[in-house]
Design an enzyme around this catalytic site. Structure first.
Site, PDB file in Angstrom:
ATOM      1  N   ASP A 134       0.589  -0.937  -0.208  1.00  0.00           N
ATOM      2  CA  ASP A 134       0.037  -0.411  -0.013  1.00  0.00           C
ATOM      3  C   ASP A 134       0.837   1.283  -0.108  1.00  0.00           C
ATOM      4  OD1 ASP A 134      -1.732   1.250   0.785  1.00  0.00           O
ATOM      5  OD2 ASP A 134      -3.576  -0.064   1.092  1.00  0.00           O
ATOM      6  N   HIS A 167      -3.914   5.909   3.412  1.00  0.00           N
ATOM      7  CA  HIS A 167      -4.358   5.029   3.213  1.00  0.00           C
ATOM      8  C   HIS A 167      -4.400   3.920   3.653  1.00  0.00           C
ATOM      9  CE1 HIS A 167      -5.917   1.840   0.349  1.00  0.00           C
ATOM     10  NE2 HIS A 167      -7.466   2.412   0.559  1.00  0.00           N
ATOM     11  N   SER A 454     -11.577  -1.101  -0.323  1.00  0.00           N
ATOM     12  CA  SER A 454      -9.910  -0.766   0.187  1.00  0.00           C
ATOM     13  C   SER A 454     -10.389  -1.073   1.411  1.00  0.00           C
ATOM     14  CB  SER A 454      -9.767   0.186  -0.044  1.00  0.00           C
ATOM     15  OG  SER A 454      -9.392   0.162  -1.362  1.00  0.00           O
TER      16      SER A 454
END
Length: 611
Positions: A134, A167, A454
């Protein structure tokens, strides 16, 4: 390969059921014959009633400051059949986050309850490790067992333990945030993780980055790869990297995508990768969750392959998890000292004051000076409402939704206001209007919400680690099969393209493996030989018009495999778990494949690919 992230600027929304009673006190249902309704409504208005609803055989009205017995006394009319309380009804969530402030106490996100992860303990002695590919994991967040976390950088992405946006930190928290009394708790609390930072400053990378990352995950000793990312198109390098990881006994998990259509995204679309969709806290599919078909080929030639579509889902709507320090926005609201459900709109700050109801706040009103403006949604922009409150001398603003549910909104890019402004739910309107004083607070936090497949993907990755830690002799494919076998059916009856087999359930999967062994439905029979013990998947595609087929298999531990096409052996290959057959030729055709342990009759079931 663009990464799509859906975020909201709301955190730690405080809620209470104690507000329902205040809302119930002054609204009543009056049953009446339709022929006489006009007369009774006129009487109700004359006696101070505010008509809220007119329907067949009844109407609803509020009487400020009056209880049921007083209203019955006022409306002593022979045409009235019945007067009764008009009770508030709120949207019910099957699962909810814990209430509180994650900066000072530990909260359990709803998806943990929904997935039964709270019913199973992570076995830290299992040597389980999750590789998270990620945007990095920011070391500023204290809610991790940092001694269990390692990482790698891809070229040009910077240090893996410095965020490239929130994120990656959010994803990692869902997987393994520590059970340490503060923040949030992950699906597999404290699970060792290896972080690979693949996204550049613009927030994207390439399929080659992912293939390289898969190799790094293997070198780090990871059992699970978790990827909350994706994009269009497939290639053999990327596909083979994940097929090799799976063939070596690992489990690869990736997001279906957030465009709400039936497009197949990669790497989730590769047979060796478990594709994950997203559901909400009411067991409903998220409207953004992609749902590609499980079919390969067209029309009558189509074949079904459950490994190229959504296999299971998990909570992915407004999920609470870790953020880099101070990057999330938190909001709280209390009315007469009672915590209320709220959402952050704009402007950090805190205000405590008496209240002033400003209607829809379409004009400046000096009566709001020094007070918190309580405002109805409608007619003008949120920004202009708050600006009129501030220009009136107001010190804070609460905007109430005009439809069921919480108001989630901002004041826009050209915000010229400075007072803290929050949203509120329509269901709490009466309690807010009746409150004499309020406290509104907006600040920064290390914990925030995001939505997307996600967010569902790390949930399943963490659940897989949790279950697998209690059954460490199983392979990744056997864990994958157990999660599907025990998922809660949702949506249409049976397996469907939206939920796959359903919503993952950790405790159910653990019980299933305890009862049946790693082989699951084979009741612990293991991979002792025979058709069906070796699992094969086949995916056909064309390169410049020439036919090719990617084969992926698992369930065999011998060194070599025989590959058959249409009943004839075409190759004997090393047992890497994958092989690409360059069929060649233009046009269509049907090709049936099977793999067998070299020189034996221990084979997979046949898979047919139609071009």
């Amino acid at each position: 390969m663009k990464l799509k992230t859906l975020t909201t600027s709301v955190l730690l929304a405080l809620s209470t059921v104690a507000t329902a009673q205040a809302a119930d006190e002054n609204r009543f249902i009056i049953q009446v014959d339709n022929n006489n309704k006009g007369v009774v409504k006129a009487l109700a208005k004359k006696l101070g009633g505010d008509i809220k609803l007119d329907s067949d055989g009844f109407f609803a009205a509020s009487f400020s400051g009056k209880d049921l017995s007083e209203v019955k006394g006022l409306l002593n009319n022979p045409h009235i059949k019945l007067i009764e309380q008009d009770f508030v009804r709120k949207p019910m969530s099957l699962y909810s986050d814990d209430i509180g402030d994650a900066m000072t106490q530990q909260l359990t996100p709803y998806a943990v309850y929904q997935s039964q992860a709270d019913q199973l303990a992570f076995d830290a002695s299992s040597d389980m490790k999750v590789c998270v590919i990620d945007s990095g994991l920011d070391q500023s967040n204290p809610d991790f067992v940092w001694g269990n976390i390692t990482g790698d950088n891809d070229s040009g992405t910077g240090n893996w333990n410095e965020h490239g946006g929130p994120h990656g930190t959010h994803v990692a928290g869902t997987i393994g945030a520590a059970d340490n009394g503060v923040g949030v708790v992950g699906m597999a609390p404290g699970v060792p993780m290896h972080i690979i930072k693949v996204f550049n400053a613009e927030g994207w990378g390439y399929s080659s980055d992912l293939a390289h990352a898969a190799n790094l995950c293997s070198q780090a000793g990871a059992n699970i790869i978790s990827m909350s990312l994706g994009g269009g198109g497939s290639n053999s390098t990327e596909s083979n990297a994940f097929a090799n990881f799976t063939a070596a006994g690992g489990l690869v998990i990736a997001a279906a995508g957030n465009d709400g259509n039936n497009v197949r995204s990669y790497p989730a679309g590769y047979p060796s990768v478990m594709m994950i969709g997203a559901n909400d806290n009411n067991d409903q599919i998220a409207d953004f969750s992609q749902f590609p078909s499980c079919s390969s080929g067209r029309g009558k030639r189509a074949t079904e392959d459950e490994t190229i579509c959504v296999e299971v889902t998990a909570g992915g709507v407004d999920t609470l998890s870790t953020y880099p320090a101070d990057m999330a926005t938190s909001a709280s609201l209390s009315a007469d000292g009672v915590a209320m459900n709220t959402s952050s709109m704009e402007n950090a700050g805190e205000a405590t004051a008496s209240t002033f109801f400003m209607g829809t706040a379409e004009a400046v009103n000096s009566a709001a000076a020094g007070k918190i403006c309580v405002i109805d949604r409608g007619n003008i922009s949120f920004h202009d409402k708050v600006l009129n409150c501030e220009n009136s001398g107001g010190v804070g603003a609460v905007i109430i939704n005009n439809e069921a549910g919480m108001l989630y909104a901002t004041l826009g890019d050209a915000n010229a206001t400075s007072i803290p402004a929050v949203g509120a739910a329509l269901e709490d309107r009466a309690a807010l209007l009746n409150a004499a004083s309020m406290t509104v607070k907006i600040g920064t936090s290390d914990y925030g919400f995001m939505s997307g497949t996600s967010m569902a993907t790390p949930a399943v990755s963490g659940i897989a680690a949790l279950v697998w830690s209690n059954h460490p002799t199983c392979t990744g494919t056997e864990i994958r099969d157990a999660l599907k076998a025990t998922a809660q059916d949702a949506g249409a009856a049976g397996k469907d393209v939206y939920f796959g087999y359903g919503i993952v359930k950790a405790k159910a999967a653990d019980d299933y493996l305890t009862a049946n062994g790693c082989a699951g439905g084979d009741n612990g029979g293991g991979n002792g030989g025979g058709e069906g013990d070796i699992t094969l998947s086949a995916q056909g595609y064309k390169v410049k018009g020439s036919k090719q087929v990617d084969l992926s298999w698992s369930g065999s531990t011998v060194s070599s495999m025989d590959v058959f096409r249409n009943g004839s052996m075409i190759a004997t290959v090393s047992n890497t778990g994958s092989y690409t057959d360059a069929v060649g030729g233009k046009g269509g055709g049907s090709f049936t494949y099977q793999v067998c342990e070299a020189g034996t009759s221990t084979c997979s079931a046949e898979k047919t690919v139609v071009f």
